[in-house]
Scaffold this active site. Structure first.
Site, PDB file in Angstrom:
ATOM      1  N   GLU A  39       0.818  -1.209   0.000  1.00 51.96           N
ATOM      2  CA  GLU A  39       0.000   0.000   0.000  1.00 51.96           C
ATOM      3  C   GLU A  39       0.853   1.261   0.000  1.00 51.96           C
ATOM      4  O   GLU A  39       0.524   2.244  -0.659  1.00 51.96           O
ATOM      5  CB  GLU A  39      -0.952   0.001   1.200  1.00 51.96           C
ATOM      6  CG  GLU A  39      -2.068  -1.024   1.112  1.00 51.96           C
ATOM      7  CD  GLU A  39      -2.882  -0.909  -0.161  1.00 51.96           C
ATOM      8  OE1 GLU A  39      -2.963   0.198  -0.716  1.00 51.96           O
ATOM      9  OE2 GLU A  39      -3.425  -1.925  -0.603  1.00 51.96           O
ATOM     10  N   THR A  45       1.691   5.641  -7.255  1.00 51.33           N
ATOM     11  CA  THR A  45       2.585   4.829  -8.076  1.00 51.33           C
ATOM     12  C   THR A  45       1.783   3.693  -8.696  1.00 51.33           C
ATOM     13  O   THR A  45       0.947   3.086  -8.032  1.00 51.33           O
ATOM     14  CB  THR A  45       3.728   4.268  -7.207  1.00 51.33           C
ATOM     15  OG1 THR A  45       4.323   5.350  -6.485  1.00 51.33           O
ATOM     16  CG2 THR A  45       4.795   3.597  -8.049  1.00 51.33           C
ATOM     17  N   CYS A 203     -13.651   1.230 -14.992  1.00 47.94           N
ATOM     18  CA  CYS A 203     -14.076   2.627 -14.848  1.00 47.94           C
ATOM     19  C   CYS A 203     -12.851   3.524 -15.002  1.00 47.94           C
ATOM     20  O   CYS A 203     -12.451   4.245 -14.092  1.00 47.94           O
ATOM     21  CB  CYS A 203     -14.739   2.828 -13.489  1.00 47.94           C
ATOM     22  SG  CYS A 203     -15.696   4.355 -13.356  1.00 47.94           S
ATOM     23  N   CYS A 219     -25.239   3.375 -11.846  1.00 51.14           N
ATOM     24  CA  CYS A 219     -24.278   4.461 -12.076  1.00 51.14           C
ATOM     25  C   CYS A 219     -24.958   5.722 -12.586  1.00 51.14           C
ATOM     26  O   CYS A 219     -25.508   5.738 -13.693  1.00 51.14           O
ATOM     27  CB  CYS A 219     -23.199   4.018 -13.074  1.00 51.14           C
ATOM     28  SG  CYS A 219     -21.964   5.288 -13.375  1.00 51.14           S
TER      29      CYS A 219
END
Length: 393
Positions: A39, A45, A203, A219
DNA sequence: AAAACGGGGTG
DNA sequence: CACCCAGTTTT
Protein backbone atom coordinates in the site's frame (compact mmCIF):
# COMPACT_ATOMS: atom_id res chain seq x y z
CA UNK A 1 -28.42 4.27 -5.08
CA UNK A 2 -30.60 3.59 -2.07
CA UNK A 3 -29.67 1.36 0.84
CA UNK A 4 -32.07 -1.22 -0.56
CA UNK A 5 -29.89 -1.50 -3.67
CA UNK A 6 -26.71 -2.23 -1.74
CA UNK A 7 -26.94 -6.02 -1.41
CA UNK A 8 -27.51 -6.45 -5.15
CA UNK A 9 -24.79 -3.90 -5.89
CA UNK A 10 -22.29 -5.77 -3.73
CA UNK A 11 -23.28 -9.11 -5.21
CA UNK A 12 -22.78 -7.88 -8.78
CA UNK A 13 -19.49 -6.27 -7.83
CA UNK A 14 -18.12 -9.36 -6.11
CA UNK A 15 -19.23 -11.70 -8.89
CA UNK A 16 -17.41 -9.54 -11.37
CA UNK A 17 -14.31 -9.38 -9.18
CA UNK A 18 -14.22 -13.14 -8.71
CA UNK A 19 -14.19 -13.52 -12.49
CA UNK A 20 -11.99 -10.59 -13.52
CA UNK A 21 -9.82 -9.54 -10.59
CA UNK A 22 -6.08 -9.62 -11.27
CA UNK A 23 -3.88 -11.99 -9.38
CA UNK A 24 -1.66 -9.38 -7.73
CA UNK A 25 0.97 -10.77 -5.37
CA UNK A 26 -0.13 -8.79 -2.30
CA UNK A 27 -3.65 -10.15 -2.73
CA UNK A 28 -2.46 -13.62 -1.82
CA UNK A 29 -1.97 -12.89 1.85
CA UNK A 30 -3.71 -11.42 4.86
CA UNK A 31 -0.46 -10.70 6.64
CA UNK A 32 -0.49 -6.97 7.45
CA UNK A 33 3.21 -6.52 6.78
CA UNK A 34 3.40 -7.30 3.05
CA UNK A 35 0.02 -5.66 2.54
CA UNK A 36 1.20 -2.50 4.26
CA UNK A 37 4.40 -2.46 2.20
CA UNK A 38 2.38 -2.77 -1.00
CA UNK A 39 0.00 0.00 0.00
CA UNK A 40 2.81 2.43 0.75
CA UNK A 41 4.60 1.57 -2.49
CA UNK A 42 1.35 2.05 -4.39
CA UNK A 43 0.85 5.60 -3.11
CA UNK A 44 0.90 7.71 -6.28
CA UNK A 45 2.58 4.83 -8.08
CA UNK A 46 1.23 2.43 -10.67
CA UNK A 47 0.80 -1.29 -10.06
CA UNK A 48 3.16 -2.07 -12.95
CA UNK A 49 5.94 -0.05 -11.37
CA UNK A 50 5.43 -1.51 -7.90
CA UNK A 51 5.38 -5.25 -8.54
CA UNK A 52 9.14 -5.79 -9.03
CA UNK A 53 9.99 -3.44 -6.15
CA UNK A 54 7.60 -5.24 -3.84
CA UNK A 55 9.11 -8.63 -4.73
CA UNK A 56 12.66 -7.44 -4.07
CA UNK A 57 11.71 -5.60 -0.90
CA UNK A 58 9.93 -8.57 0.66
CA UNK A 59 12.83 -10.81 -0.23
CA UNK A 60 15.29 -8.48 1.47
CA UNK A 61 13.02 -7.73 4.45
CA UNK A 62 10.65 -10.68 4.88
CA UNK A 63 9.24 -9.49 8.19
CA UNK A 64 8.53 -6.23 9.93
CA UNK A 65 11.28 -7.15 12.39
CA UNK A 66 13.78 -7.52 9.56
CA UNK A 67 12.77 -4.15 8.17
CA UNK A 68 13.00 -2.48 11.56
CA UNK A 69 16.49 -3.89 12.08
CA UNK A 70 17.80 -2.78 8.68
CA UNK A 71 19.92 0.33 8.17
CA UNK A 72 17.91 3.12 6.61
CA UNK A 73 20.39 3.28 3.78
CA UNK A 74 19.55 -0.30 2.78
CA UNK A 75 15.87 0.53 2.76
CA UNK A 76 16.43 3.57 0.58
CA UNK A 77 18.63 1.57 -1.78
CA UNK A 78 15.78 -0.86 -2.43
CA UNK A 79 13.44 2.08 -2.90
CA UNK A 80 15.73 3.75 -5.43
CA UNK A 81 13.84 4.60 -8.60
CA UNK A 82 10.40 4.41 -7.03
CA UNK A 83 10.36 8.08 -6.04
CA UNK A 84 8.70 9.91 -3.16
CA UNK A 85 11.42 8.73 -0.84
CA UNK A 86 9.81 9.98 2.33
CA UNK A 87 7.60 6.93 1.95
CA UNK A 88 10.62 4.69 2.51
CA UNK A 89 11.82 6.68 5.50
CA UNK A 90 8.34 6.64 7.02
CA UNK A 91 7.97 2.94 6.31
CA UNK A 92 11.20 2.24 8.11
CA UNK A 93 10.22 4.42 11.07
CA UNK A 94 6.80 2.79 11.22
CA UNK A 95 8.35 -0.68 11.22
CA UNK A 96 10.42 0.29 14.22
CA UNK A 97 7.31 1.60 15.93
CA UNK A 98 5.40 -1.63 15.31
CA UNK A 99 8.26 -3.77 16.60
CA UNK A 100 8.67 -1.54 19.61
CA UNK A 101 4.97 -1.77 20.27
CA UNK A 102 5.07 -5.55 19.98
CA UNK A 103 2.04 -5.93 17.73
CA UNK A 104 0.19 -4.35 14.85
CA UNK A 105 -2.42 -1.71 15.59
CA UNK A 106 -5.72 -3.37 14.72
CA UNK A 107 -7.79 -0.26 14.22
CA UNK A 108 -7.91 2.49 11.63
CA UNK A 109 -7.02 5.03 14.30
CA UNK A 110 -4.06 3.00 15.50
CA UNK A 111 -2.80 2.43 11.99
CA UNK A 112 -3.08 6.13 11.19
CA UNK A 113 -0.71 6.90 14.01
CA UNK A 114 2.06 5.21 12.02
CA UNK A 115 4.16 7.60 9.96
CA UNK A 116 3.22 7.54 6.28
CA UNK A 117 -0.17 5.98 6.96
CA UNK A 118 -3.06 8.28 6.10
CA UNK A 119 -6.76 7.72 5.86
CA UNK A 120 -6.60 5.59 2.73
CA UNK A 121 -3.70 3.35 3.75
CA UNK A 122 -5.15 2.81 7.20
CA UNK A 123 -8.46 1.74 5.69
CA UNK A 124 -6.74 -0.50 3.19
CA UNK A 125 -4.64 -2.37 5.76
CA UNK A 126 -7.54 -2.52 8.23
CA UNK A 127 -9.87 -4.06 5.68
CA UNK A 128 -7.44 -6.23 3.66
CA UNK A 129 -5.47 -7.64 6.56
CA UNK A 130 -7.91 -7.51 9.45
CA UNK A 131 -11.26 -7.69 7.68
CA UNK A 132 -12.49 -4.52 9.36
CA UNK A 133 -15.28 -2.53 7.70
CA UNK A 134 -13.03 0.45 6.95
CA UNK A 135 -13.81 2.66 3.94
CA UNK A 136 -11.25 3.62 1.33
CA UNK A 137 -10.98 6.39 -1.24
CA UNK A 138 -8.03 6.61 -3.59
CA UNK A 139 -7.56 7.34 -7.28
CA UNK A 140 -9.58 4.39 -8.60
CA UNK A 141 -12.43 4.63 -6.14
CA UNK A 142 -12.54 8.41 -6.35
CA UNK A 143 -13.33 8.06 -10.01
CA UNK A 144 -15.73 5.16 -9.55
CA UNK A 145 -17.63 6.72 -6.67
CA UNK A 146 -17.82 10.12 -8.34
CA UNK A 147 -19.39 8.50 -11.39
CA UNK A 148 -21.74 6.27 -9.43
CA UNK A 149 -22.90 9.34 -7.53
CA UNK A 150 -22.84 11.53 -10.65
CA UNK A 151 -20.91 13.95 -8.50
CA UNK A 152 -20.60 17.15 -10.54
CA UNK A 153 -18.47 19.15 -8.11
CA UNK A 154 -14.75 18.79 -7.50
CA UNK A 155 -14.29 15.39 -5.86
CA UNK A 156 -10.95 16.54 -4.41
CA UNK A 157 -12.48 19.46 -2.52
CA UNK A 158 -13.46 19.09 1.12
CA UNK A 159 -17.11 18.70 0.21
CA UNK A 160 -16.30 16.20 -2.50
CA UNK A 161 -14.10 14.14 -0.21
CA UNK A 162 -16.78 14.12 2.44
CA UNK A 163 -19.34 12.81 -0.04
CA UNK A 164 -17.00 10.15 -1.38
CA UNK A 165 -15.86 8.88 2.00
CA UNK A 166 -19.46 8.75 3.10
CA UNK A 167 -20.33 6.65 0.09
CA UNK A 168 -17.28 4.44 0.61
CA UNK A 169 -18.54 3.65 4.08
CA UNK A 170 -22.09 3.09 2.94
CA UNK A 171 -21.26 0.36 0.44
CA UNK A 172 -19.40 -1.79 2.95
CA UNK A 173 -21.20 -4.87 4.22
CA UNK A 174 -22.47 -4.66 7.78
CA UNK A 175 -20.08 -6.41 10.13
CA UNK A 176 -21.28 -9.05 12.57
CA UNK A 177 -20.77 -6.74 15.54
CA UNK A 178 -22.63 -3.89 13.87
CA UNK A 179 -25.62 -5.90 12.77
CA UNK A 180 -25.83 -7.57 16.13
CA UNK A 181 -26.40 -10.87 14.46
CA UNK A 182 -24.36 -13.06 12.18
CA UNK A 183 -23.48 -10.24 9.80
CA UNK A 184 -23.64 -10.39 6.04
CA UNK A 185 -20.80 -12.86 5.72
CA UNK A 186 -19.22 -10.57 3.14
CA UNK A 187 -15.62 -9.53 3.69
CA UNK A 188 -15.24 -5.73 3.66
CA UNK A 189 -11.69 -6.16 2.39
CA UNK A 190 -12.98 -8.04 -0.60
CA UNK A 191 -15.48 -5.29 -1.38
CA UNK A 192 -12.70 -2.71 -1.17
CA UNK A 193 -10.44 -4.72 -3.46
CA UNK A 194 -13.31 -5.12 -5.89
CA UNK A 195 -14.16 -1.43 -6.11
CA UNK A 196 -10.53 -0.52 -6.64
CA UNK A 197 -10.16 -3.16 -9.31
CA UNK A 198 -13.29 -1.98 -11.04
CA UNK A 199 -12.11 1.62 -10.94
CA UNK A 200 -8.69 0.64 -12.18
CA UNK A 201 -9.60 -1.65 -15.03
CA UNK A 202 -13.15 -0.80 -16.19
CA UNK A 203 -14.08 2.63 -14.85
CA UNK A 204 -10.98 4.12 -16.44
CA UNK A 205 -10.07 7.76 -16.83
CA UNK A 206 -10.54 7.81 -20.55
CA UNK A 207 -13.16 5.77 -22.38
CA UNK A 208 -14.52 3.78 -19.46
CA UNK A 209 -15.80 0.39 -20.55
CA UNK A 210 -19.31 0.84 -19.24
CA UNK A 211 -20.47 -2.07 -21.37
CA UNK A 212 -18.40 -4.38 -19.21
CA UNK A 213 -19.32 -2.75 -15.92
CA UNK A 214 -21.26 -4.93 -13.49
CA UNK A 215 -22.75 -1.95 -11.67
CA UNK A 216 -23.69 0.36 -14.54
CA UNK A 217 -27.34 -0.07 -13.58
CA UNK A 218 -26.59 1.92 -10.43
CA UNK A 219 -24.28 4.46 -12.08
CA UNK A 220 -25.50 8.04 -12.17
CA UNK A 221 -22.93 9.06 -14.74
CA UNK A 222 -23.71 6.17 -17.09
CA UNK A 223 -27.43 6.71 -16.76
CA UNK A 224 -27.04 10.34 -17.78
CA UNK A 225 -24.21 9.89 -20.28
CA UNK A 226 -21.78 11.95 -18.25
CA UNK A 227 -18.95 9.41 -17.98
CA UNK A 228 -16.48 11.70 -19.74
CA UNK A 229 -17.46 14.77 -17.68
CA UNK A 230 -17.09 13.07 -14.32
CA UNK A 231 -14.93 13.33 -12.35
CA UNK A 232 -13.54 16.80 -13.01
CA UNK A 233 -9.85 16.46 -13.94
CA UNK A 234 -7.13 17.28 -11.48
CA UNK A 235 -5.56 20.71 -11.94
CA UNK A 236 -2.25 20.40 -13.70
CA UNK A 237 0.74 22.05 -12.01
CA UNK A 238 2.88 24.43 -14.03
CA UNK A 239 6.19 23.02 -15.23
CA UNK A 240 9.30 24.59 -13.74
CA UNK A 241 12.50 24.56 -15.73
CA UNK A 242 15.71 24.38 -13.79
CA UNK A 243 19.38 24.06 -14.64
CA UNK A 244 21.68 22.47 -12.09
CA UNK A 245 25.32 21.48 -12.03
CA UNK A 246 27.04 18.60 -10.30
CA UNK A 247 30.69 17.70 -9.91
CA UNK A 248 32.50 14.38 -9.59
CA UNK A 249 35.62 15.42 -7.70
CA UNK A 250 38.26 12.76 -8.04
CA UNK A 251 41.15 11.97 -5.80
CA UNK A 252 44.50 10.60 -6.99
CA UNK A 253 43.46 7.04 -6.19
CA UNK A 254 40.37 7.33 -8.37
CA UNK A 255 37.86 7.73 -5.54
CA UNK A 256 35.15 10.35 -5.98
CA UNK A 257 33.52 12.57 -3.40
CA UNK A 258 29.92 11.99 -2.36
CA UNK A 259 27.78 13.31 0.46
CA UNK A 260 24.67 12.09 2.16
CA UNK A 261 21.76 14.48 1.91
CA UNK A 262 20.66 16.00 5.19
CA UNK A 263 17.34 15.25 6.85
CA UNK A 264 15.94 18.66 5.91
CA UNK A 265 16.88 18.40 2.26
CA UNK A 266 15.24 16.86 -0.73
CA UNK A 267 16.40 13.24 -1.06
CA UNK A 268 17.09 13.07 2.67
CA UNK A 269 19.30 10.09 3.40
CA UNK A 270 20.23 9.51 -0.21
CA UNK A 271 23.76 10.10 -1.45
CA UNK A 272 24.74 12.57 -4.11
CA UNK A 273 27.67 14.22 -5.80
CA UNK A 274 28.07 17.84 -4.78
CA UNK A 275 25.17 19.44 -6.62
CA UNK A 276 24.18 23.06 -7.03
CA UNK A 277 21.77 25.40 -8.69
CA UNK A 278 24.06 28.12 -10.02
CA UNK A 279 22.78 31.60 -10.92
CA UNK A 280 21.09 31.29 -14.28
CA UNK A 281 23.44 33.77 -15.93
CA UNK A 282 26.23 31.25 -15.42
CA UNK A 283 24.44 28.39 -17.13
CA UNK A 284 22.50 29.94 -19.99
CA UNK A 285 25.58 30.16 -22.21
CA UNK A 286 26.90 26.71 -21.48
CA UNK A 287 26.80 24.69 -24.70
CA UNK A 288 25.26 21.25 -24.63
CA UNK A 289 27.45 18.73 -22.90
CA UNK A 290 26.93 15.51 -24.74
CA UNK A 291 28.57 12.58 -23.12
CA UNK A 292 31.87 12.44 -24.92
CA UNK A 293 35.25 10.92 -24.66
CA UNK A 294 37.64 12.59 -24.22
CA UNK A 295 35.90 15.16 -22.10
CA UNK A 296 34.64 18.27 -23.83
CA UNK A 297 37.29 20.99 -24.07
CA UNK A 298 35.74 23.85 -22.20
CA UNK A 299 35.12 27.24 -23.74
CA UNK A 300 34.02 30.72 -22.80
CA UNK A 301 30.50 29.51 -22.04
CA UNK A 302 31.71 27.36 -19.16
CA UNK A 303 34.52 29.37 -17.61
CA UNK A 304 32.55 31.53 -15.15
CA UNK A 305 30.52 28.51 -14.11
CA UNK A 306 33.60 26.41 -13.46
CA UNK A 307 35.04 29.01 -11.13
CA UNK A 308 31.73 29.30 -9.33
CA UNK A 309 31.47 25.53 -8.95
CA UNK A 310 34.98 25.26 -7.61
CA UNK A 311 34.10 27.72 -4.86
CA UNK A 312 30.76 26.07 -4.23
CA UNK A 313 32.36 22.65 -3.82
CA UNK A 314 34.82 24.02 -1.31
CA UNK A 315 32.11 25.75 0.69
CA UNK A 316 29.93 22.66 0.75
CA UNK A 317 32.57 20.02 1.36
CA UNK A 318 35.80 21.69 2.42
CA UNK A 319 37.62 20.14 -0.52
CA UNK A 320 39.56 22.39 -2.88
CA UNK A 321 39.32 21.27 -6.47
CA UNK A 322 39.73 22.30 -10.06
CA UNK A 323 36.58 21.81 -12.07
CA UNK A 324 37.78 21.27 -15.57
CA UNK A 325 35.90 18.78 -17.69
CA UNK A 326 32.40 18.82 -19.10
CA UNK A 327 31.42 15.20 -18.97
CA UNK A 328 27.76 14.78 -19.48
CA UNK A 329 24.42 16.50 -19.66
CA UNK A 330 21.34 14.81 -18.26
CA UNK A 331 17.85 15.96 -19.13
CA UNK A 332 15.31 14.70 -16.69
CA UNK A 333 11.61 15.35 -16.40
CA UNK A 334 10.06 14.51 -13.06
CA UNK A 335 6.81 15.55 -11.40
CA UNK A 336 6.56 19.26 -12.18
CA UNK A 337 10.19 19.86 -13.08
CA UNK A 338 12.15 19.81 -16.27
CA UNK A 339 15.77 19.57 -15.27
CA UNK A 340 18.97 20.20 -17.17
CA UNK A 341 21.81 18.75 -15.13
CA UNK A 342 25.34 19.68 -16.18
CA UNK A 343 27.83 17.07 -15.00
CA UNK A 344 31.47 18.04 -14.59
CA UNK A 345 34.64 16.29 -13.60
CA UNK A 346 36.97 17.84 -11.06
CA UNK A 347 40.31 17.03 -9.54
CA UNK A 348 41.11 17.34 -5.87
CA UNK A 349 43.75 19.93 -5.09
CA UNK A 350 43.68 19.70 -1.31
CA UNK A 351 41.59 20.46 1.72
CA UNK A 352 39.89 18.23 4.27
CA UNK A 353 36.30 17.04 4.39
CA UNK A 354 34.22 19.38 6.48
CA UNK A 355 33.20 17.91 9.76
CA UNK A 356 29.56 17.68 10.69
CA UNK A 357 28.37 16.47 7.31
CA UNK A 358 28.33 12.89 6.10
CA UNK A 359 30.75 12.64 3.20
CA UNK A 360 32.91 9.92 1.74
CA UNK A 361 35.52 9.26 -0.87
CA UNK A 362 34.37 6.20 -2.74
CA UNK A 363 35.50 4.18 -5.74
CA UNK A 364 32.98 4.59 -8.56
CA UNK A 365 32.32 0.84 -8.65
CA UNK A 366 31.19 0.94 -5.02
CA UNK A 367 28.49 3.53 -5.74
CA UNK A 368 26.26 0.56 -6.59
CA UNK A 369 25.66 0.04 -2.90
CA UNK A 370 24.59 3.58 -2.05
CA UNK A 371 21.08 4.93 -2.59
CA UNK A 372 21.15 7.65 -5.23
CA UNK A 373 18.58 9.77 -6.99
CA UNK A 374 17.65 8.95 -10.56
CA UNK A 375 20.03 11.52 -12.01
CA UNK A 376 22.71 10.69 -9.45
CA UNK A 377 22.53 7.06 -10.55
CA UNK A 378 22.77 8.06 -14.20
CA UNK A 379 25.91 10.06 -13.54
CA UNK A 380 27.39 7.33 -11.35
CA UNK A 381 26.77 4.69 -13.97
CA UNK A 382 28.40 6.74 -16.71
CA UNK A 383 31.35 7.64 -14.52
CA UNK A 384 33.01 4.30 -15.05
CA UNK A 385 33.23 5.04 -18.78
CA UNK A 386 34.46 8.61 -18.42
CA UNK A 387 37.94 9.89 -17.90
CA UNK A 388 39.22 13.42 -17.65
CA UNK A 389 42.25 15.62 -17.12
CA UNK A 390 44.09 14.76 -13.94
CA UNK A 391 43.48 11.06 -14.35
CA UNK A 392 45.83 8.87 -12.51
CA UNK A 393 47.03 6.05 -14.70
C1' DA B 1 -6.40 25.30 0.86
C1' DA B 2 -2.22 24.73 -1.55
C1' DA B 3 2.28 23.08 -2.35
C1' DA B 4 5.84 19.69 -2.06
C1' DC B 5 7.22 15.32 -3.17
C1' DG B 6 12.97 15.43 -7.72
C1' DG B 7 9.59 8.60 -10.21
C1' DG B 8 7.49 5.86 -13.73
C1' DG B 9 3.83 3.99 -16.91
C1' DT B 10 0.81 4.79 -20.75
C1' DG B 11 -1.11 6.25 -25.12
C1' DC C 1 4.59 15.31 -24.47
C1' DA C 2 0.34 15.10 -21.51
C1' DC C 3 -1.79 12.96 -18.08
C1' DC C 4 -2.16 9.94 -14.38
C1' DC C 5 -0.86 6.95 -10.54
C1' DA C 6 -4.09 1.97 -4.45
C1' DG C 7 -1.53 9.67 -0.94
C1' DT C 8 0.74 11.83 2.93
C1' DT C 9 2.86 15.55 5.02
C1' DT C 10 4.14 20.21 5.42
C1' DT C 11 3.30 24.98 4.68
Amino acid sequence: MTDADLPAFRAALLDWYAAHGRDLPWRRTRDPYPIWVSEVMLQQTTVAAVVPYWERFLEAFPTVEALAAAPESAVLRLWEGLGYYSRARNLHAAAKAVVERGEWPRSVEGLRDLPGVGRYTAGAVASFAFGLPAPIVEANTLRLYARLLAYRGDPRSSAGQAALWDFAERILPPSPSESGESGSGVDPGLVNQAVMELGGTVCTVKEPRCGECPVSDWCGAFTTGLQSEIPLPKARPKITEVTEATVAVRRADGAVLVRQRDADERWAGLWDFPRFEPPSELTTNVPTLDARQPALPLGDGDTPLLAWLSTAVQEQTGVRCEVGAGLLEIRHGVTRYRIRLLCYGGTRLGGRLRSGATMRWIQPAALTDLPLSKTGRQFATRLADLSWEGDSP
